[in-house]
Design a protein around this motif. Structure first.
Motif, PDB file in Angstrom:
ATOM      1  N   TYR A 175    -102.377  30.049 -17.607  1.00  0.00           N
ATOM      2  CA  TYR A 175    -102.451  28.729 -18.220  1.00  0.00           C
ATOM      3  C   TYR A 175    -101.158  28.461 -18.983  1.00  0.00           C
ATOM      4  O   TYR A 175    -100.688  29.299 -19.751  1.00  0.00           O
ATOM      5  N   LEU A 231    -107.462  26.012 -22.863  1.00  0.00           N
ATOM      6  CA  LEU A 231    -106.308  26.364 -22.026  1.00  0.00           C
ATOM      7  C   LEU A 231    -106.367  25.595 -20.714  1.00  0.00           C
ATOM      8  O   LEU A 231    -107.423  25.523 -20.077  1.00  0.00           O
ATOM      9  N   ASP A 256    -105.119  24.922 -29.807  1.00  0.00           N
ATOM     10  CA  ASP A 256    -106.015  25.608 -30.736  1.00  0.00           C
ATOM     11  C   ASP A 256    -106.766  24.601 -31.592  1.00  0.00           C
ATOM     12  O   ASP A 256    -106.292  23.486 -31.845  1.00  0.00           O
ATOM     13  N   MET A 264    -108.853  35.174 -20.052  1.00  0.00           N
ATOM     14  CA  MET A 264    -107.648  34.342 -20.090  1.00  0.00           C
ATOM     15  C   MET A 264    -106.727  34.699 -18.920  1.00  0.00           C
ATOM     16  O   MET A 264    -105.950  33.870 -18.443  1.00  0.00           O
ATOM     17  N   ALA A 290    -109.797  27.748 -28.706  1.00  0.00           N
ATOM     18  CA  ALA A 290    -108.645  27.226 -27.966  1.00  0.00           C
ATOM     19  C   ALA A 290    -109.116  26.675 -26.634  1.00  0.00           C
ATOM     20  O   ALA A 290    -110.117  27.138 -26.069  1.00  0.00           O
ATOM     21  N   ARG A 306    -101.934  25.566 -24.248  1.00  0.00           N
ATOM     22  CA  ARG A 306    -103.006  26.049 -25.121  1.00  0.00           C
ATOM     23  C   ARG A 306    -103.087  25.144 -26.342  1.00  0.00           C
ATOM     24  O   ARG A 306    -102.088  24.920 -27.033  1.00  0.00           O
ATOM     25  N   TRP A 330    -110.784  36.799 -24.941  1.00  0.00           N
ATOM     26  CA  TRP A 330    -109.431  36.379 -25.342  1.00  0.00           C
ATOM     27  C   TRP A 330    -108.331  36.942 -24.451  1.00  0.00           C
ATOM     28  O   TRP A 330    -107.229  36.396 -24.404  1.00  0.00           O
TER      29      TRP A 330
END
Length: 203
Positions: A168, A156, A173, A132, A154, A171, A128
């Protein structure tokens, strides 16, 4: 667990290559997955089998049913490596062309169409937070995260420049049970396994 570049260097002339040497020395002796980030070596203690591997396998199979034959959703080796950035990652699933996978060395991250991670129970921040940050830096255009702890995830996309480096911009979700679009392909997230609570595992 994270081993910093300074700890791994031990007199070597290049910290990244020194960390690669450390990983090669430990890969066959310790369980789990070793990766190199800007902060150092990350050791992710994944449990063999169970929801993590089932999730990766189901995502791979569902994607390959809707993708063209020249692409695959690969969940094996080798690593994805950006040596100039000093990053080596190992996505749980990578969407890539067969021709780009045909390499004896590490995979060029810029040949990936998407990277997909199933969040580890032991080190969720690796997926996460760390990835990311690292995946847009490596030029991977789509990053999808599936989290068996919460039954959410999610996708991205849209890498853009920021003062902290490439990130990114978009996003989206989702919750398990919904359809999710990864790149150009939409798959179901129904019947993906969840991690059991610690209390449930003790009974």
């Amino acid at each position: 667990m994270t081993i910093t570049a300074d700890n791994a260097q031990q007199g070597a002339s290049h910290p990244y290559r020194a960390m690669r040497d450390v990983i090669q020395a430990m890969d066959d002796t310790l369980p789990g997955k070793f990766e190199i980030t800007k902060e150092g070596i990350v050791h992710d203690m994944m449990s063999p089998g169970g929801p993590h591997e089932v999730t990766a396998a189901r995502i791979s199979r569902r994607l390959e049913k809707v993708m063209p034959d020249e692409l695959l959703a690969h969940n094996g080796t080798p690593d994805v490596e950006d040596e100039p950035e000093g990053i080596m990652r190992h996505p749980d699933v990578m969407v890539i062309a067969w021709t780009d996978l045909d390499s004896e060395a590490s995979i060029d991250p810029r040949t990936l169409i998407a990277a997909i991670e199933v969040v580890s129970r032991s080190n969720p921040d690796n997926d996460w937070v760390g990835k990311m940050r690292d995946y847009p830096l490596m030029g991977i255009p789509v990053y999808a995260v599936f989290d068996p702890r919460t039954g959410t995830g999610a996708v991205l996309t849209d890498i853009h420049s920021t003062p902290g480096g490439p990130r990114y911009a978009t996003r989206k979700d989702f919750v398990y049970g919904e359809d999710v679009t990864i790149g150009e392909w939409t798959i179901s997230t129904r019947n993906l396994p969840r991690y059991r609570s610690d209390a449930a595992e003790q009974h």
